[in-house]
Design a protein around this motif. Sequence first.
Motif, PDB file in Angstrom:
ATOM      1  N   ARG A 122      17.756   6.631 -18.328  1.00 18.11           N
ATOM      2  CA  ARG A 122      17.082   7.868 -17.931  1.00 18.11           C
ATOM      3  C   ARG A 122      15.867   7.971 -18.849  1.00 18.11           C
ATOM      4  NH1 ARG A 122      19.989  11.705 -15.159  1.00 18.11           N
ATOM      5  NH2 ARG A 122      19.116  13.401 -16.403  1.00 18.11           N
ATOM      6  N   THR A 124      12.406   9.578 -20.118  1.00 19.52           N
ATOM      7  CA  THR A 124      11.610  10.801 -20.159  1.00 19.52           C
ATOM      8  C   THR A 124      10.138  10.436 -20.358  1.00 19.52           C
ATOM      9  OG1 THR A 124      11.889  10.989 -22.546  1.00 19.52           O
ATOM     10  CG2 THR A 124      13.523  12.114 -21.148  1.00 19.52           C
ATOM     11  N   GLU A 127       9.492   9.037 -23.830  1.00 19.43           N
ATOM     12  CA  GLU A 127       9.969   7.657 -23.982  1.00 19.43           C
ATOM     13  C   GLU A 127       9.025   6.688 -23.268  1.00 19.43           C
ATOM     14  OE1 GLU A 127      12.147   4.245 -24.834  1.00 19.43           O
ATOM     15  OE2 GLU A 127      12.285   6.222 -25.746  1.00 19.43           O
ATOM     16  N   TYR A 195      12.960   8.007 -13.749  1.00 25.93           N
ATOM     17  CA  TYR A 195      12.064   8.904 -14.466  1.00 25.93           C
ATOM     18  C   TYR A 195      12.601  10.320 -14.385  1.00 25.93           C
ATOM     19  CZ  TYR A 195       7.435  10.400 -16.143  1.00 25.93           C
ATOM     20  OH  TYR A 195       6.397  10.901 -16.887  1.00 25.93           O
ATOM     21  N   VAL A 196      12.874  10.934 -15.544  1.00 25.41           N
ATOM     22  CA  VAL A 196      13.440  12.286 -15.580  1.00 25.41           C
ATOM     23  C   VAL A 196      12.555  13.156 -16.471  1.00 25.41           C
ATOM     24  CG1 VAL A 196      15.809  11.501 -15.205  1.00 25.41           C
ATOM     25  CG2 VAL A 196      14.942  11.694 -17.543  1.00 25.41           C
ATOM     26  N   PRO A 197      12.577  14.473 -16.237  1.00 27.22           N
ATOM     27  CA  PRO A 197      11.780  15.365 -17.111  1.00 27.22           C
ATOM     28  C   PRO A 197      12.370  15.455 -18.503  1.00 27.22           C
ATOM     29  CG  PRO A 197      13.023  16.634 -15.490  1.00 27.22           C
ATOM     30  CD  PRO A 197      13.235  15.189 -15.162  1.00 27.22           C
ATOM     31  N   GLU A 198      11.563  15.971 -19.440  1.00 28.41           N
ATOM     32  CA  GLU A 198      12.040  16.158 -20.808  1.00 28.41           C
ATOM     33  C   GLU A 198      13.185  17.155 -20.818  1.00 28.41           C
ATOM     34  OE1 GLU A 198      11.098  14.634 -23.513  1.00 28.41           O
ATOM     35  OE2 GLU A 198       9.292  13.644 -22.810  1.00 28.41           O
ATOM     36  N   GLN A 199      14.115  16.999 -21.740  1.00 23.79           N
ATOM     37  CA  GLN A 199      15.265  17.921 -21.841  1.00 23.79           C
ATOM     38  C   GLN A 199      14.804  19.246 -22.409  1.00 23.79           C
ATOM     39  OE1 GLN A 199      18.184  17.234 -20.583  1.00 23.79           O
ATOM     40  NE2 GLN A 199      17.564  15.178 -20.026  1.00 23.79           N
TER      41      GLN A 199
END
Length: 199
Positions: A122, A124, A127, A195-199
């Motif tokens: 995953r 971000t 990253e 691709y995931v958004p920031e936590q």
Amino acid sequence: MVWWGDGSSASTVKSSDEPEADAKDPTKTLPIIVDDDTPPAFPALDSAQRHPEGRTQAMAPPLHRPSGISRLRAPPQQAPTSLLDAPVARKKVVLEPGCSPLDWARLKQSTDLRGGVSTLLRVTPSELKRHNTMEDAWTAIQGKVYNITPYIRFHPGGQDTLMRVAGRDGTRLFYLTHAWVNVDAIMDTAMVGVYVPEQ
């Protein structure tokens, strides 16, 4: 705005007293141009490939043709009405021997192109920004993150064009440049995550 590999930004062009990135030193990074999604000039902005409705108009024979005029005459050229309509200069890229699409297909079947990633990650945006050098380049296209490092020398547009999306989401530039290309078929074995958004 120019983003440097260390995360700092500058709103002006790099001055001459700043050190240049050294190609031999992998710890130094090259600048990444952010929001530079200007597509190259292929296909031309006014081509039939970009405007299918224009193709039928340009290719249709005239209803009435005065005698003496050839059917093969090109349609009259119109002046561009905006900067988006103006043609963009396109440099030709000569790939090295052994860098054809067929060579890429062979390499995909014989080598692990994930760069040491064993399971899908995953990823971000922070990253993704860390992978922006010629030796370690990742990009996100349509929600999937690919290791583009092995593809740099095979890219038909050249390494400079491909490095424009290294370390960032390249979806917009990818589809502006060549929306007909199936990225999953080309880069499937180089996918490293989603691709995931920031936590």
